[in-house]
Structure formats: C-alpha cells, structure tokens
Write a protein that holds these residues in place. Structure first.
Motif, PDB file in Angstrom:
ATOM      1  N   ARG A 124       0.910  -1.346  -0.102  1.00  0.00           N
ATOM      2  CA  ARG A 124       0.084  -0.037   0.006  1.00  0.00           C
ATOM      3  C   ARG A 124       0.740   1.265  -0.008  1.00  0.00           C
ATOM      4  O   ARG A 124       1.835   1.326   0.531  1.00  0.00           O
ATOM      5  CB  ARG A 124      -0.894   0.105   1.234  1.00  0.00           C
ATOM      6  CG  ARG A 124      -2.153  -1.135   1.190  1.00  0.00           C
ATOM      7  CD  ARG A 124      -2.842  -0.822   2.653  1.00  0.00           C
ATOM      8  NE  ARG A 124      -2.223  -1.079   3.725  1.00  0.00           N
ATOM      9  CZ  ARG A 124      -1.981  -0.179   4.811  1.00  0.00           C
ATOM     10  NH1 ARG A 124      -2.513   1.069   4.677  1.00  0.00           N
ATOM     11  NH2 ARG A 124      -1.440  -0.367   5.728  1.00  0.00           N
ATOM     12  N   ASP A 125       0.254   2.465  -0.623  1.00  0.00           N
ATOM     13  CA  ASP A 125       1.097   3.648  -0.404  1.00  0.00           C
ATOM     14  C   ASP A 125       0.562   4.231   0.882  1.00  0.00           C
ATOM     15  O   ASP A 125      -0.534   4.543   1.254  1.00  0.00           O
ATOM     16  CB  ASP A 125       0.506   4.465  -1.424  1.00  0.00           C
ATOM     17  CG  ASP A 125       1.317   5.782  -1.670  1.00  0.00           C
ATOM     18  OD1 ASP A 125       1.984   5.965  -0.617  1.00  0.00           O
ATOM     19  OD2 ASP A 125       0.871   6.713  -2.676  1.00  0.00           O
ATOM     20  N   LEU A 126       1.726   4.240   1.689  1.00  0.00           N
ATOM     21  CA  LEU A 126       1.488   4.744   3.062  1.00  0.00           C
ATOM     22  C   LEU A 126       1.554   6.280   3.062  1.00  0.00           C
ATOM     23  O   LEU A 126       1.562   6.870   4.131  1.00  0.00           O
ATOM     24  CB  LEU A 126       2.561   4.216   4.065  1.00  0.00           C
ATOM     25  CG  LEU A 126       2.328   2.743   4.192  1.00  0.00           C
ATOM     26  CD1 LEU A 126       3.351   2.218   5.124  1.00  0.00           C
ATOM     27  CD2 LEU A 126       0.958   2.334   4.655  1.00  0.00           C
ATOM     28  N   GLY A 127       1.835   7.037   1.792  1.00  0.00           N
ATOM     29  CA  GLY A 127       2.318   8.411   2.159  1.00  0.00           C
ATOM     30  C   GLY A 127       3.545   8.833   1.748  1.00  0.00           C
ATOM     31  O   GLY A 127       4.524   8.056   2.135  1.00  0.00           O
ATOM     32  N   GLU A 128       4.000   9.872   1.075  1.00  0.00           N
ATOM     33  CA  GLU A 128       5.319  10.408   0.763  1.00  0.00           C
ATOM     34  C   GLU A 128       6.369   9.354   0.143  1.00  0.00           C
ATOM     35  O   GLU A 128       7.724   9.477   0.660  1.00  0.00           O
ATOM     36  CB  GLU A 128       5.987  10.835   2.515  1.00  0.00           C
ATOM     37  CG  GLU A 128       5.066  12.051   2.985  1.00  0.00           C
ATOM     38  CD  GLU A 128       5.664  12.595   4.197  1.00  0.00           C
ATOM     39  OE1 GLU A 128       6.972  12.729   4.122  1.00  0.00           O
ATOM     40  OE2 GLU A 128       4.873  12.564   5.259  1.00  0.00           O
ATOM     41  N   GLY A 129       5.839   8.531  -0.750  1.00  0.00           N
ATOM     42  CA  GLY A 129       6.452   7.516  -1.203  1.00  0.00           C
ATOM     43  C   GLY A 129       6.745   6.455  -0.585  1.00  0.00           C
ATOM     44  O   GLY A 129       7.432   5.554  -1.132  1.00  0.00           O
TER      45      GLY A 129
ATOM     46  N   LEU B 155      10.420   6.281   8.400  1.00  0.00           N
ATOM     47  CA  LEU B 155       9.823   5.425   9.625  1.00  0.00           C
ATOM     48  C   LEU B 155       8.566   6.019  10.200  1.00  0.00           C
ATOM     49  O   LEU B 155       7.925   5.336  10.744  1.00  0.00           O
ATOM     50  CB  LEU B 155      11.157   5.301  10.552  1.00  0.00           C
ATOM     51  CG  LEU B 155      10.974   3.953  11.531  1.00  0.00           C
ATOM     52  CD1 LEU B 155      10.732   2.851  10.897  1.00  0.00           C
ATOM     53  CD2 LEU B 155      12.327   4.087  12.386  1.00  0.00           C
ATOM     54  N   GLU B 156       8.610   7.407  10.362  1.00  0.00           N
ATOM     55  CA  GLU B 156       7.634   8.105  11.082  1.00  0.00           C
ATOM     56  C   GLU B 156       6.324   7.852  10.196  1.00  0.00           C
ATOM     57  O   GLU B 156       5.291   7.494  10.618  1.00  0.00           O
ATOM     58  CB  GLU B 156       7.788   9.542  11.065  1.00  0.00           C
ATOM     59  CG  GLU B 156       8.675   9.702  12.129  1.00  0.00           C
ATOM     60  CD  GLU B 156       9.175  11.353  12.149  1.00  0.00           C
ATOM     61  OE1 GLU B 156       9.283  11.888  13.313  1.00  0.00           O
ATOM     62  OE2 GLU B 156       8.997  11.986  11.389  1.00  0.00           O
ATOM     63  N   VAL B 157       6.350   7.923   8.836  1.00  0.00           N
ATOM     64  CA  VAL B 157       5.090   7.507   7.929  1.00  0.00           C
ATOM     65  C   VAL B 157       4.761   6.067   7.994  1.00  0.00           C
ATOM     66  O   VAL B 157       3.648   5.708   8.324  1.00  0.00           O
ATOM     67  CB  VAL B 157       5.735   8.032   6.383  1.00  0.00           C
ATOM     68  CG1 VAL B 157       4.247   7.466   5.667  1.00  0.00           C
ATOM     69  CG2 VAL B 157       5.744   9.263   6.455  1.00  0.00           C
ATOM     70  N   GLY B 158       5.741   5.262   8.083  1.00  0.00           N
ATOM     71  CA  GLY B 158       5.626   3.851   7.981  1.00  0.00           C
ATOM     72  C   GLY B 158       4.809   3.069   9.559  1.00  0.00           C
ATOM     73  O   GLY B 158       4.197   2.248   9.133  1.00  0.00           O
ATOM     74  N   VAL B 159       4.967   3.992  10.408  1.00  0.00           N
ATOM     75  CA  VAL B 159       4.405   3.350  11.716  1.00  0.00           C
ATOM     76  C   VAL B 159       3.172   4.093  12.013  1.00  0.00           C
ATOM     77  O   VAL B 159       2.222   3.598  12.809  1.00  0.00           O
ATOM     78  CB  VAL B 159       5.468   3.905  12.954  1.00  0.00           C
ATOM     79  CG1 VAL B 159       5.230   5.069  13.145  1.00  0.00           C
ATOM     80  CG2 VAL B 159       5.081   2.929  14.172  1.00  0.00           C
ATOM     81  N   LEU B 160       2.744   5.060  11.156  1.00  0.00           N
ATOM     82  CA  LEU B 160       1.230   5.796  11.275  1.00  0.00           C
ATOM     83  C   LEU B 160       0.221   4.759  10.871  1.00  0.00           C
ATOM     84  O   LEU B 160       0.347   4.050   9.951  1.00  0.00           O
ATOM     85  CB  LEU B 160       1.363   6.942  10.493  1.00  0.00           C
ATOM     86  CG  LEU B 160       1.947   8.353  10.732  1.00  0.00           C
ATOM     87  CD1 LEU B 160       2.034   9.379   9.943  1.00  0.00           C
ATOM     88  CD2 LEU B 160       1.331   8.733  12.142  1.00  0.00           C
ATOM     89  N   GLY B 161      -0.770   4.592  11.971  1.00  0.00           N
ATOM     90  CA  GLY B 161      -1.775   3.768  11.508  1.00  0.00           C
ATOM     91  C   GLY B 161      -1.594   2.217  12.095  1.00  0.00           C
ATOM     92  O   GLY B 161      -2.692   1.513  11.972  1.00  0.00           O
TER      93      GLY B 161
END
Length: 210
Positions: free
Chosen positions: A66-71, A137-143
């Motif tokens: 999935r696209d988690l945002g910001e690439g 890593l911050e984007v990856g852990v969101l949700g």
C-alpha cells in the motif's frame, strides 16, 4: 517506489511467499477443529527473509503493498491487537526494528531482536513527527496498531539525509559501512543517488505511549 518494490529480489520481498502446491498423494484429512496458525511476531522479525506458509495467513498473503504516503510503501505482515492503540502523529512509540539496505542486496544493518540485552530486544523509542528518526519510519508506523508487524520501503527522499538521523547500527563498523554506502560521493556522482539510501524496515509496534 513501485519499481523499487517490484525489482527488489534479495530476501526482502514485501509480500509473504505464496502457498506451495501440496502433493495429492499426501493430502491430510481435514479437521473441523483445526484453526489457521497465527504467525509469531518474533518469528516474523527473525525469519522475515524467508517467510513461508504458516508465518502468514492466506488473507495476509493476498495483501498488495500500500501507498502509506510520501513515497513510502508497506504491507502489514501481522495485524495488531483489536484492543491495541493506533499510532497517530505526535504519539511516542516503542518499536522493534529490523532494517535492510537496498544498495547492499538486503544487508541487515539493524536488528533489535538480534541485539538483545538480558534476553530482550533493544527496542527503539521515538515520537512520531518529532524528527528523531528518518521520516520514512515515521510515515511507516502511522496507523499501526499495538502488536502489529509491518514491512515498509522508504525511498531516498524520506530516508537518511544526514549522519545525525536514527536508527543506525549500534556497532561502529556497521555504522561506518552504512554511511559509506549511503553518502558515497563517487556513486552519487555516477547517478546512483536514487537507490543508495533506500531502506526496508520490519516494524513491530510494541507500545504506544500517550
């Protein structure tokens, strides 16, 4: 980012391996009481390069990245606990990480489960959005939900930009090896900057502190 995920082969595929074909001559008898096994979070982190049948349910194996945002692209290997807290921006989180470097054929540069203290993994703690770790890593852990395990691919724009960013290897020689690859001026001048700092993380969310 899609090209990176699809072309990256060495033992760090985002999706668990497909179920192997079972020989008809040894088909076991069906059991009404049998339940699908739930993968161990520890085994997923330790055996992530060789995920196979039994470490992920059929439903999880079908999940596309999935696209988690910001690439950042990712897939949940294990769902979190139903009652577990969900990570949002500003939360302090405790995670176990296993990091690999794209440019080094999946070289493991950080592994909290392997670097134990008193038999326990040396977890990482950071506040989401505070810039204490790389943005990917911050984007990856969101949700994520407590107890879950997610695999994410962080492209260069949200990976290591300076030597001050975490997480990095605790061992000095491995830390230097990471830096000399990511910040290699010759390879950057040769146009390899788009791949040098691409990293793959397996993230186990241990706890959300609010």
């Amino acid at each position: 980012p899609r090209l990176m995920i699809e072309s990256y082969r060495p033992a760090v595929s985002l999706a668990p391996a497909a179920r192997p074909t079972r020989c008809a001559c040894v088909r076991p008898a069906a059991s009404a009481s049998a339940k699908p096994s739930r993968p161990s979070r520890r085994n997923v982190l330790l055996l992530a390069p060789v995920l196979h049948t039994g470490l992920a349910s059929a439903e999880e194996a079908r999940q596309p990245p999935r696209d988690l945002g910001e690439g950042v692209r990712g897939v949940d290997l294990i769902p979190g606990r139903v009652s577990g807290a969900v990570v949002k921006e500003g939360d302090a989180v405790v995670v176990n990480l296993k990091g690999r470097l794209f440019a080094k054929q999946g070289w493991v540069f950080s592994d909290d489960w392997a670097e134990t203290r008193d038999g326990l993994p040396q977890s990482h703690t950071f506040t989401v959005g505070a810039g204490e770790v790389i943005r990917g890593l911050e984007v990856g852990v969101l949700g994520m939900q407590e107890g879950g395990v997610r695999r994410v691919v962080c492209p260069p724009n949200v990976s290591y930009q300076t030597k001050d960013q975490q997480p990095v290897p605790r061992d000095f020689s491995n830390r230097q090896r990471l830096y000399t690859t990511i910040f290699n001026p010759t390879r950057i001048a040769n146009g390899e900057g788009d791949t040098l700092s691409t990293v793959i993380f397996d993230i186990e969310l241990v706890r959300v502190a609010r």
